[in-house]
Design a protein around this motif. Structure first.
Motif, PDB file in Angstrom:
ATOM      1  N   ALA A 378       0.826  -1.210   0.000  1.00 16.48           N
ATOM      2  CA  ALA A 378       0.000   0.000   0.000  1.00 16.48           C
ATOM      3  C   ALA A 378       0.857   1.256   0.000  1.00 16.48           C
ATOM      4  O   ALA A 378       0.401   2.329   0.386  1.00 16.48           O
ATOM      5  N   TYR A 412      -0.878  -5.158  -6.104  1.00 13.09           N
ATOM      6  CA  TYR A 412      -1.288  -4.592  -4.822  1.00 13.09           C
ATOM      7  C   TYR A 412      -1.295  -5.626  -3.703  1.00 13.09           C
ATOM      8  O   TYR A 412      -0.700  -5.383  -2.634  1.00 13.09           O
ATOM      9  N   SER A 438       4.791  -3.788  -7.538  1.00 12.44           N
ATOM     10  CA  SER A 438       3.814  -2.709  -7.585  1.00 12.44           C
ATOM     11  C   SER A 438       4.199  -1.609  -8.565  1.00 12.44           C
ATOM     12  O   SER A 438       3.499  -0.595  -8.678  1.00 12.44           O
TER      13      SER A 438
END
Length: 811
Positions: A378, A412, A438
């Motif tokens: 994240a 993700y 990512s």
């Protein structure tokens, strides 16, 4: 009037302003938070004779008010707060700040004036209706102060506070069942000001039994006050270093808890100083390195969890991949199955450090049966917020959704099998980029397209979500050129208008609006039912979850973007509206009230409506239903008249300016009148002189026209002002005619609902802009082929040769 969040925040920060000159944030926070505490418990004691905090005679906030302006105000404030502390066993908690300290507060009159102003700022606040819940206005205000104090305290002194957004994510990751009894325990061994513990307790419908430990005494005092202000006066918050002096011991062993939450200091180098008893924390794992305490804290937490306990801890990324003894500890933890998940967070979220960190989710329940670790990267989801980064509501909810539902999302999140973690390539290294890439895919240049022209179909295929939402759009923008390549069939400048003008886009935009309206109609009963017993946190949770559900089925638009629109509006406007309705009811909340002008609190409200002028003018504030909503629904025709008159006034003013501009200057007809800034009075005076000199001159005619234009502008402005005043009077009178149903419709439909329709459209506009930008880049990139460039080079080469030949130079 119910206390608004924005007004409360401005008052509290005004209190900080009074102290900022004499000390830094790590010191003046103690003064502001102490007065906030005293004011709160004093108001609660007035409203509730059975309040958990006893306010003795001489120890209330009213007693502090009586001291304003007195020469011994500092000494007497200390005495009053000491009485309050002694009555509630809060010595060393609320009486740490010295209100008679000349080095921090000034001497003589300076100290008296500063404390008088400080007490006055808090004096008008009213917490008697505050409800001691997680969504309580006071709790939010305390958090607001803590965040700002942490920001201003800098790296060395800002570690007492974990950002609320991170705290909420961690609380949700624990997945506390809704039927969990209050006797269930939660523990934070490095609790700071207690924000993490409170967020976890708030996530449990029945609350939890709270235990915390904090090394620093002043910070522990903040945590105790925080617990009381949030209605958790029974929480046990003890002082001591969790590693060398753990406070929760049973039969010479660490006490264990159902849930654990922590944000320990990163990479402490002196964690072994004073360590005498290891309490079996390192047995079977190995002793963490002497110069880095990350794994010492992690193992303390593992040991402090019950056999079915769950926890979440923030640690630097280094714990995921560092070698030597830490690698051995990590390997053992993985084999035991204690690590359920890892979430990589953005850098620069925390006040004590700028380095990126991760959340490690621990779960001892059925640990031996665990076959994988769920990982989330994240790190790219955040917004800039001053000097720090901040998780947005969309980032928070996406993390929670992915983890709770174990959703695998490309680039993700994914469930990483233990077999992959243990293979020879990874060897129990948990560095997230090993398992989740990512990074954005490379934007590859196509040589064939550069040579022969056309846009590669590969690049267009990457935009498939758009083509699925608008099935005919691709064919409307491109046609086949050759195998694997397409040609743009509209001008590059027309891409945006072609998309927005397509029937499919218009239909998609309409169904998007319909989706919002349908969700809002379903939510209407919930909103109409707002009463004094409503829990704002439950209300916004319900709205958020149903909105996400409504948009999960929609193509193209990411549901978290629309959710962000809802949460931003909730934080900026709707939360205050709901609190106002809860406190005063729909009818009273909608009534106009006089504006507040309070110099002592530095609070001067901008009026929403002014009736009359000069000293006799009456200024009104409409907190719930702004005048624009009344006008739009009841007086649209009158507003059109005002708008027309405004336009005429602007035209008259423009005509005046143009005439002056055309006739000014040294040789202009108004030159003699322009010695000073032109005005009607000067023009009239000059006209008298000019008529005497030559009554038929061009200057006289110009001055007469100028005065006529001044008069026309004045008349237009007067008509506009009178029409606006009449509209304002009608608008004010309309408030008294509103029924509860009228108010609910104005607020729920015209104010809140209309904002969410605009928000959804804004999300769609952003997505379309991204498509337009991408197509424009591709069209520009391959607009000229290699042959075109060669021809252009040849053309310019021929021109150069001609110029050289004309100069007598032959190549």
């Amino acid at each position: 009037m119910a206390l608004k969040k924005s007004d409360l925040y401005s008052s509290l920060w005004a209190g900080a302003d009074e102290l900022r000159g004499g000390m830094d944030a790590s010191q003046y926070k103690d003064y502001v938070l102490t007065l906030l505490f005293v004011k709160y418990v004093s108001d609660k004691a007035k409203a509730d004779p059975y309040a958990s905090i006893e306010v003795p005679e001489g120890g209330s906030f009213d007693d502090l008010v009586d001291l304003k302006g007195k020469p011994d105000i500092g000494e007497k404030i200390n005495i009053a707060i000491r009485k309050l502390a002694n009555a509630n066993d809060l010595q060393g908690v609320i009486n740490n700040a010295d209100f008679d300290d000349p080095d921090k507060l000034g001497r003589g009159k300076e100290l008296v004036d500063r404390l008088t102003k400080l007490v006055g700022i808090f004096q008008d606040l009213d917490f008697s209706g505050s409800r001691a819940e997680g969504d309580d206005l006071l709790g939010d205000a305390y958090e607001y102060l803590m965040r700002h104090f942490a920001t201003e305290s800098g790296k060395s002194k800002g570690q007492f506070y974990t950002p609320a957004e991170v705290s909420r994510v961690m609380a949700a990751l624990l997945q506390i069942p809704r039927d969990t009894p209050r006797s269930t325990t939660v523990y934070d061994p490095t609790c700071g000001s207690g924000s993490l513990l409170l967020k976890v307790a708030d996530a449990a419908p029945n609350n939890l039994t709270i235990y915390g430990q904090e090394k620093d005494n002043a910070t522990r005092a903040l945590a105790v006050m925080n617990m009381i202000l949030h209605g958790n006066a029974t929480a046990e918050i003890r002082q001591g270093d969790a590693l060398t002096d753990p406070q929760f011991i049973r039969n010479d062993e660490l006490r264990t808890f159902d849930f654990l939450i922590a944000n320990p200091p990163f990479s402490v180098k002196s964690w072994t100083s004073g360590l005498e008893n290891e309490y079996g924390r390192f047995a079977g794992y190995g002793r963490p390195p002497e110069k880095n305490g990350d794994y010492a804290f992690l193992l303390h937490m593992i040991k402090s969890l019950k056999s079915t306990g769950r926890g979440a801890v923030i640690l630097p990324h280094g714990v995921l991949f560092r070698g030597n003894v830490e690698a051995t500890i990590r390997k053992t933890l993985i084999k035991k199955g204690y690590i359920k998940g890892i979430i990589g967070l953005p850098a620069n979220l925390f006040y004590g450090t700028g380095i990126p960190a991760c959340i490690i989710v621990l779960d001892k329940h059925d640990a031996q049966a665990r076959t994988g670790i769920f990982m989330i990267d994240a790190s790219k989801g955040f917004a800039k917020d001053g000097p720090k980064n901040r998780l947005r509501p969309r980032d928070m909810h996406q993390i929670i959704d992915a983890f709770v539902n174990q959703k695998e999302i490309e680039r993700y999140s994914r469930m990483v099998p233990l077999s992959e973690i243990a293979d020879s390539k990874n060897d129990y290294n948990l560095n997230i980029p090993r398992y989740i890439d990512s990074s954005e895919p490379e934007d590859i240049q196509d040589l064939s397209a550069h040579i022969k022209g056309g846009v590669p179909n590969r690049d267009l295929d990457a935009l498939q979500p758009y083509w699925e939402a608008f099935p005919s759009l691709r064919a409307g923008l491109f046609k086949p050129l050759r195998e694997g390549y397409s040609e743009l069939v509209v001008e590059r400048a027309e891409i945006h208008s072609t998309i927005n003008g397509s029937p499919e886009y218009e239909a998609f935009a309409l169904t998007t609006t319909d989706t919002v309206k349908h969700w809002w109609n379903i939510s209407r009963q919930l909103l109409e039912g707002i009463t004094a017993t409503t829990r704002p946190a439950d209300l916004i949770y319900e709205l958020g979850e149903t909105l996400l559900d409504a948009f999960r089925k929609r193509p193209l638009i990411v549901e978290y973007g629309v959710y962000e629109q809802l949460m931003s509006y909730w934080n900026d406007v709707m939360h205050d509206d709901v609190a106002l309705i809860m406190a005063e009811g729909w009818g009273n909340a909608a009534k106009p009230r006089p504006t507040i002008e309070n110099k002592e609190r530095k609070l001067n409200e901008t009026p929403d409506l002014v009736i009359g002028s000069g000293r006799s003018a009456k200024k009104y504030k409409m907190d719930l239903v702004p005048p624009s909503l009344i006008v739009a629904r009841y007086f649209a025709t009158e507003q059109e008249v005002v708008d027309e008159l405004n336009a005429l006034a602007e035209q008259a003013g423009q005509a005046l300016e143009e005439f002056i501009e055309e006739n000014s200057g040294e040789e202009g007809l108004l030159a003699d009148a322009m010695d000073d800034k032109i005005s009607k009075a000067l023009a009239s005076a000059r006209l008298k002189v000019a008529k005497y000199e030559d009554p038929k001159s061009d200057e006289v005619k110009a001055l007469q026209e100028l005065i006529r234009l001044y008069n026309a502008e004045a008349e237009a402005k007067k008509a506009t002002k009178e029409a606006q005043a009449e509209l304002d009077r009608k608008t004010l009178a309309q408030y008294a005619k509103l029924s509860t149903e009228d108010i609910q419709s104005l607020v729920i439909d015209d104010k809140w609902g209309a904002r969410f329709v605009r928000g959804a459209q804004a999300e769609l506009d952003v997505l379309i802009r991204k498509l337009v930008d991408r197509l424009t880049v591709l069209a520009d990139r391959y607009a000229e082929t290699l042959g075109d460039l060669d021809a252009e080079v040849e053309k310019f080469g021929a021109k150069v040769a001609e110029h050289l030949k004309a100069m007598g130079i032959s190549l």
